[in-house]
Design a protein around this motif. Structure first.
Motif, PDB file in Angstrom:
ATOM      1  N   GLU A  82       0.839  -1.207   0.000  1.00 46.77           N
ATOM      2  CA  GLU A  82       0.000   0.000   0.000  1.00 46.77           C
ATOM      3  C   GLU A  82       0.870   1.251   0.000  1.00 46.77           C
ATOM      4  OE1 GLU A  82      -2.550  -0.057   3.395  1.00 46.77           O
ATOM      5  OE2 GLU A  82      -3.650  -1.852   2.766  1.00 46.77           O
ATOM      6  N   TYR A  83       1.938   1.205   0.768  1.00 43.70           N
ATOM      7  CA  TYR A  83       2.776   2.388   0.960  1.00 43.70           C
ATOM      8  C   TYR A  83       3.694   2.644  -0.230  1.00 43.70           C
ATOM      9  CZ  TYR A  83       5.785   5.717   3.448  1.00 43.70           C
ATOM     10  OH  TYR A  83       6.481   6.847   3.822  1.00 43.70           O
ATOM     11  N   LEU A  84       4.278   1.581  -0.784  1.00 38.03           N
ATOM     12  CA  LEU A  84       5.295   1.727  -1.836  1.00 38.03           C
ATOM     13  C   LEU A  84       4.815   1.339  -3.226  1.00 38.03           C
ATOM     14  CD1 LEU A  84       8.374   0.216   0.045  1.00 38.03           C
ATOM     15  CD2 LEU A  84       7.979   2.628  -0.447  1.00 38.03           C
ATOM     16  N   GLY A  85       3.688   0.637  -3.298  1.00 37.03           N
ATOM     17  CA  GLY A  85       3.268   0.035  -4.556  1.00 37.03           C
ATOM     18  C   GLY A  85       3.741  -1.407  -4.600  1.00 37.03           C
ATOM     19  N   ALA A  86       2.878  -2.309  -5.042  1.00 35.63           N
ATOM     20  CA  ALA A  86       3.188  -3.736  -5.019  1.00 35.63           C
ATOM     21  C   ALA A  86       4.447  -4.074  -5.809  1.00 35.63           C
ATOM     22  CB  ALA A  86       1.996  -4.530  -5.563  1.00 35.63           C
ATOM     23  N   MET A 107       8.526   2.295   8.151  1.00 33.33           N
ATOM     24  CA  MET A 107       8.455   1.734   9.492  1.00 33.33           C
ATOM     25  C   MET A 107       7.368   2.415  10.314  1.00 33.33           C
ATOM     26  SD  MET A 107      11.545   0.835  12.140  1.00 33.33           S
ATOM     27  CE  MET A 107      11.923  -0.773  11.469  1.00 33.33           C
ATOM     28  N   ALA A 108       7.228   3.714  10.143  1.00 35.54           N
ATOM     29  CA  ALA A 108       6.155   4.444  10.839  1.00 35.54           C
ATOM     30  C   ALA A 108       4.782   3.927  10.400  1.00 35.54           C
ATOM     31  CB  ALA A 108       6.274   5.946  10.579  1.00 35.54           C
ATOM     32  N   TYR A 109       4.608   3.737   9.088  1.00 35.90           N
ATOM     33  CA  TYR A 109       3.323   3.264   8.571  1.00 35.90           C
ATOM     34  C   TYR A 109       3.041   1.836   9.062  1.00 35.90           C
ATOM     35  CZ  TYR A 109      -0.484   2.233   5.343  1.00 35.90           C
ATOM     36  OH  TYR A 109      -1.709   1.898   4.801  1.00 35.90           O
ATOM     37  N   LEU A 110       4.055   0.980   9.066  1.00 33.31           N
ATOM     38  CA  LEU A 110       3.864  -0.389   9.541  1.00 33.31           C
ATOM     39  C   LEU A 110       3.513  -0.409  11.026  1.00 33.31           C
ATOM     40  CD1 LEU A 110       6.761  -2.317   7.729  1.00 33.31           C
ATOM     41  CD2 LEU A 110       4.371  -2.051   7.017  1.00 33.31           C
ATOM     42  N   ALA A 111       4.136   0.461  11.796  1.00 32.56           N
ATOM     43  CA  ALA A 111       3.818   0.525  13.225  1.00 32.56           C
ATOM     44  C   ALA A 111       2.361   0.940  13.437  1.00 32.56           C
ATOM     45  CB  ALA A 111       4.749   1.517  13.921  1.00 32.56           C
TER      46      ALA A 111
END
Length: 396
Positions: free
Chosen positions: A323-327, A388-392
């Motif tokens: 979602e954050y970087l594109g698949a 890492m912020a988004y995953l957290a």
């Protein structure tokens, strides 16, 4: 907060913070410290975390730090981990922020790990009124040196008081292009055991081998025959590696020495086979030495266990990274026979250890980990901190 809006916000913050954390990474790179000696690094990080306004900063495992960011209300918790120690390598890079500590170098990217986690902390502080729960930031010492700083963290009351919460870590990979990250569920990295072997015989003149017991010949047979541990004794379904990287036979062209000293490593991804394999190896080595008239003194140093990425947490974080970087920028990693003390956390509870691409062939950034010319494309820090912020937040 909707995902698209949150992603946009984090990306804008990480982009604006990038110059600051490039400077942080370069400072850390210039002043590396060895395992269990990270005193100045720890002081620097404590000061930085306090300047960001994090809720608490506690000492853990001597030189390590555990910082807490509390959201707007109580809720779930997640732990983000970075290692912080350097290696006993003399740097050959010549850029202005090359190591100032002779014989010590951040050749495994721990400076980038720390800078990424600090950027993540700054991002989360900007968003702390928009999420519930806690994010624990672990700056762990001594990943590079057995028994590993993770063992000391696990024993520390400050860490134990956290209870069972998900653990997330990232590691730079120069063979992965900058802009990409990699995940793998299940068994990902290998256990590591060290082998120390002394083969003893009876030295003598090389022209009269009949009155000597040649430990060089015995050692040669051992090194070759020991490979059947992997090729014939291990299941083909279980990755295993046996390598001997140090052999010292201090004789001469016409002198057979009294003994030969050998060092090696055994790695696998099955803890039951790991223990059985070392027993089989000991029996094989001593049997060969005895059959050829010599003796073998063998010592094993048990290192890190194998690293398991949780089968529920890892696919979820893989999806969030997409979602954050594109698949197209999230790849499936192959199993890696390197070892990492993050494995202790993975053996203890739900954990995910993923890879951050830092390589850039066009810029000449392609040297491998643990080499004297290792470097990263610092653009990777933008992803390192932001993702890492988004995953957290996805866990809160």
């Amino acid at each position: 907060m909707q995902n698209a809006h949150l992603i946009e916000k984090i990306k804008n913050l990480s982009k604006s913070f990038l110059p600051e954390f490039i400077s942080v990474r370069r400072h850390l790179h210039a002043y590396p410290e060895l395992s269990f000696q990270e005193d100045e690094t720890s002081k620097y990080l404590r000061k930085y975390l306090i300047s960001l306004g994090v809720d608490t900063v506690k000492q853990v495992a001597n030189t390590g730090l555990l910082a807490t960011i509390q959201g707007k209300s109580k809720g779930p918790s997640v732990l983000l981990r970075s290692d912080m120690d350097a290696l006993p390598i003399t740097e050959e890079n010549t850029f202005e922020f090359a190591s100032q500590n002779l014989g010590v170098m951040h050749a495994c990217g721990h400076d980038a790990h720390v800078a990424s986690l600090l950027m993540c902390a700054k991002i989360l502080m900007q968003l702390k009124n928009e999420f519930a729960g806690e994010v624990q930031l672990l700056f762990q010492p001594a990943e590079e040196l057995w028994p590993g700083g993770a063992t000391k963290v696990l024993e520390d009351k400050v860490y134990k008081d956290l209870g069972a919460i998900p653990h997330v870590g990232q590691h730079v990979r120069p063979d992965l292009p900058v802009g990409k990250v990699g995940f793998r569920s299940g068994k990902f990295m290998a256990s590591m055991d060290e082998i120390f072997l002394t083969v003893k015989g009876k030295g003598g003149h090389a022209a009269m081998p009949e009155i000597a017991v040649d430990p060089v010949l015995i050692s040669s047979h051992i090194i070759v025959a020991a490979q059947q541990l992997v090729s014939r004794m291990a299941s083909p379904k279980t990755p295993s590696v046996l390598s001997f990287g140090k052999v010292i036979a201090d004789g001469a062209i016409n002198v057979l020495p009294n003994e030969v000293y050998i060092e090696g490593t055994f790695r696998t991804m099955d803890e039951t086979w790991r223990l059985d394999a070392l027993k089989k190896l000991e029996k094989l080595i001593k049997g060969i030495a005895d059959s050829m008239g010599g003796t073998a003194e063998l010592t094993f140093k048990n290192g890190y266990p194998h690293l398991i990425n949780d089968s529920l947490l890892t696919p979820l974080l893989h999806q969030k990274a997409s979602e954050y970087l594109g698949a197209e920028n999230v790849v499936e990693m192959e199993q890696w026979m390197a070892a990492e003390d993050f494995a202790y956390y993975s053996q203890n509870g739900p954990s995910c250890f993923y890879m951050l691409g830092v390589g850039n062939i066009e810029k000449g950034i392609a040297s491998g980990l643990h080499t004297p010319t290792f470097n990263i494309d610092e653009q990777a820090l933008e992803i390192g901190g932001g993702l890492m912020a988004y995953l957290a937040l996805s866990q809160l």
